[in-house]
Design an enzyme around this catalytic site. Structure first.
Site, PDB file in Angstrom:
ATOM      1  N   HIS A  25       0.836  -1.196   0.000  1.00  0.00           N
ATOM      2  CA  HIS A  25       0.000   0.000   0.000  1.00  0.00           C
ATOM      3  C   HIS A  25       0.871   1.247   0.000  1.00  0.00           C
ATOM      4  O   HIS A  25       2.093   1.172   0.080  1.00  0.00           O
ATOM      5  CB  HIS A  25      -0.979   0.006   1.176  1.00  0.00           C
ATOM      6  CG  HIS A  25      -0.351   0.006   2.534  1.00  0.00           C
ATOM      7  ND1 HIS A  25       0.358  -1.071   3.043  1.00  0.00           N
ATOM      8  CD2 HIS A  25      -0.329   0.948   3.513  1.00  0.00           C
ATOM      9  CE1 HIS A  25       0.782  -0.791   4.263  1.00  0.00           C
ATOM     10  NE2 HIS A  25       0.368   0.433   4.567  1.00  0.00           N
ATOM     11  N   ASP A  34       5.854   4.338   5.099  1.00  0.00           N
ATOM     12  CA  ASP A  34       6.664   3.337   5.795  1.00  0.00           C
ATOM     13  C   ASP A  34       6.636   1.985   5.086  1.00  0.00           C
ATOM     14  O   ASP A  34       7.262   1.025   5.545  1.00  0.00           O
ATOM     15  CB  ASP A  34       6.226   3.187   7.254  1.00  0.00           C
ATOM     16  CG  ASP A  34       4.800   2.703   7.412  1.00  0.00           C
ATOM     17  OD1 ASP A  34       3.958   3.025   6.553  1.00  0.00           O
ATOM     18  OD2 ASP A  34       4.509   1.995   8.394  1.00  0.00           O
ATOM     19  N   ASP A  44      -0.113  -4.402   6.060  1.00  0.00           N
ATOM     20  CA  ASP A  44      -0.799  -3.932   7.264  1.00  0.00           C
ATOM     21  C   ASP A  44      -2.208  -4.495   7.385  1.00  0.00           C
ATOM     22  O   ASP A  44      -3.064  -3.913   8.050  1.00  0.00           O
ATOM     23  CB  ASP A  44      -0.849  -2.402   7.291  1.00  0.00           C
ATOM     24  CG  ASP A  44       0.468  -1.791   7.745  1.00  0.00           C
ATOM     25  OD1 ASP A  44       1.397  -2.555   8.063  1.00  0.00           O
ATOM     26  OD2 ASP A  44       0.581  -0.545   7.762  1.00  0.00           O
ATOM     27  N   HIS A  88       4.828  -5.450  10.309  1.00  0.00           N
ATOM     28  CA  HIS A  88       5.287  -4.790  11.537  1.00  0.00           C
ATOM     29  C   HIS A  88       5.575  -5.807  12.631  1.00  0.00           C
ATOM     30  O   HIS A  88       5.043  -6.922  12.627  1.00  0.00           O
ATOM     31  CB  HIS A  88       4.230  -3.810  12.063  1.00  0.00           C
ATOM     32  CG  HIS A  88       4.070  -2.570  11.244  1.00  0.00           C
ATOM     33  ND1 HIS A  88       4.764  -1.414  11.510  1.00  0.00           N
ATOM     34  CD2 HIS A  88       3.296  -2.316  10.171  1.00  0.00           C
ATOM     35  CE1 HIS A  88       4.407  -0.478  10.627  1.00  0.00           C
ATOM     36  NE2 HIS A  88       3.521  -1.009   9.806  1.00  0.00           N
TER      37      HIS A  88
END
Length: 378
Positions: A172, A176, A253, A291
């Site tokens: 996306h 980050d 994410d 993450h």
């Protein structure tokens, strides 16, 4: 970037599940865990930068890893719009990048590559808690980078592995995850940048749609549309059949160990549909998230269900790993990952049905997400 909410999929319904749901939706924070656990959940423009932007004030940060003041809580969608559609977001990213390089010169976590039959998956710790990945066809010496937010770290791994970078897969648009696209695509002239055209991916060269396949050597990687976190969010599924190994899900994410991403550009219904897409994958699928969020996710699960013994065991393992700065994010598909037993499926199969309480699965997910956001920003 994304905060996470923990939720486990249990089959069936029952008065006990209904009581647990009522407790959660009314703000309760202590419910006894069920013993039957089966499955777990886990535009901006592309700036042409001739000069590096001036850093912002050190106290400014987009989503702090530590539990401090959350700037997203105060300004909400206005701040998010600035982050994703203006130069302010890029400035924040550059500031985060500099600070993370200074704080973690060797990366925030120690990771271990996974080597299969001629295929290697190499996690690269970047920024303060992100992961980029190299997927390598070791026989052909070809590599694909997933979400290369720190081009310096990714390039160092490319040189160490002595491979040729031919493709970048972006889940996306958030900086980050996409911030290294420019530098790496310029350095590697034959490198293609893949992603959703709906998401405004920086330096995108090859738009992808749901079920499109990217072929690199022996690597067959399928894009799956999973909107919710952003409108065009994609996850990437490496097919294990060509190398006789497990399939690998690079979830960006959308999905983490014991949690899912924050819904920035969609509804709870949209996010739930995206989660259902990946939860239908086989149990032998390996999860590679964007993450290092396991400790935070399991901490929230402990607030909701403090008596969940399985969650506590998993938390103890995660804390031991983190004491040694070892990665916890990569592992088996969420159906075998332990989190608390809040049932997304206790309200009935599929995204639509409601329980006897009148609560849909999407409503449950929305409330859990809201509680998780509040928990993170305390």
């Amino acid at each position: 970037m994304a905060a996470v909410v923990a939720a486990t999929a249990l089959k069936g319904r029952g008065a006990r599940n209904a009581r647990v749901l009522r407790g959660i939706l009314s703000g309760a924070t202590a419910n006894k865990a069920s013993q039957n656990r089966t499955r777990a959940l886990q535009s901006h423009s592309s700036p042409e930068c001739k000069e590096e932007p001036e850093p912002l004030s050190p106290e400014l940060e987009y989503i702090p890893r530590k539990r401090g003041k959350n700037p997203m809580k105060a300004v909400g969608l206005a701040w998010y719009s600035l982050y994703t559609r203006t130069w302010l977001g890029y400035l924040f990213y550059r500031q985060q990048l500099r600070r993370a390089r200074n704080r973690f010169p060797k990366g925030h976590s120690k990771t271990q590559p996974r080597l299969f039959n001629g295929v290697k998956v190499l996690p690269i710790p970047v920024l303060s808690d992100n992961y980029s990945y190299l997927i390598i066809d070791t026989q052909a010496g070809l590599a694909v980078a997933v979400d290369p937010s720190d081009p310096r770290a990714v390039q160092a791994s490319i040189e160490k592995e002595r491979v040729n970078l031919v493709a970048i897969l972006c889940t996306h648009k958030h900086w980050d995850h996409s911030g290294g696209n420019r530098d790496l695509s310029r350095r590697h002239r034959d490198c293609r940048v893949y992603g959703s055209p709906q998401d405004g991916i920086p330096y995108l060269t090859h738009p992808l749609c749901h079920q499109d396949v990217v072929s690199v050597g022996r690597l067959q990687i399928r894009a799956l549309a999973t909107p919710g976190h952003t409108q065009g969010h994609l996850v990437y599924l490496l097919d294990g059949e060509p190398y006789k190994g497990p399939s690998c899900l690079f979830s960006g994410d959308l999905l983490f160990l014991s949690g899912c991403g924050r819904t920035f550009e969609g509804t709870a219904e949209t996010m739930l549909s995206s989660l259902d897409t990946v939860l239908d994958l086989g149990d032998d699928t390996l999860l590679w998230p964007g993450h290092e969020y396991a400790e935070e996710n399991l901490g929230f699960a402990g607030v909701v269900e403090p008596e969940n013994v399985a969650r506590e065991r998993k938390m103890q393992w995660v804390q031991r790993q983190r004491m040694e700065r070892k990665s916890t994010g990569q592992g088996r598909h969420p159906s075998v990952l332990v989190t608390f037993s809040m049932p997304l499926e206790a309200l009935g199969p599929g995204p639509g049905p409601t329980s006897d309480d009148g609560c849909s699965r999407a409503q449950l997910l929305e409330e859990l997400r809201r509680l998780k956001d509040m928990h993170k920003s305390k």
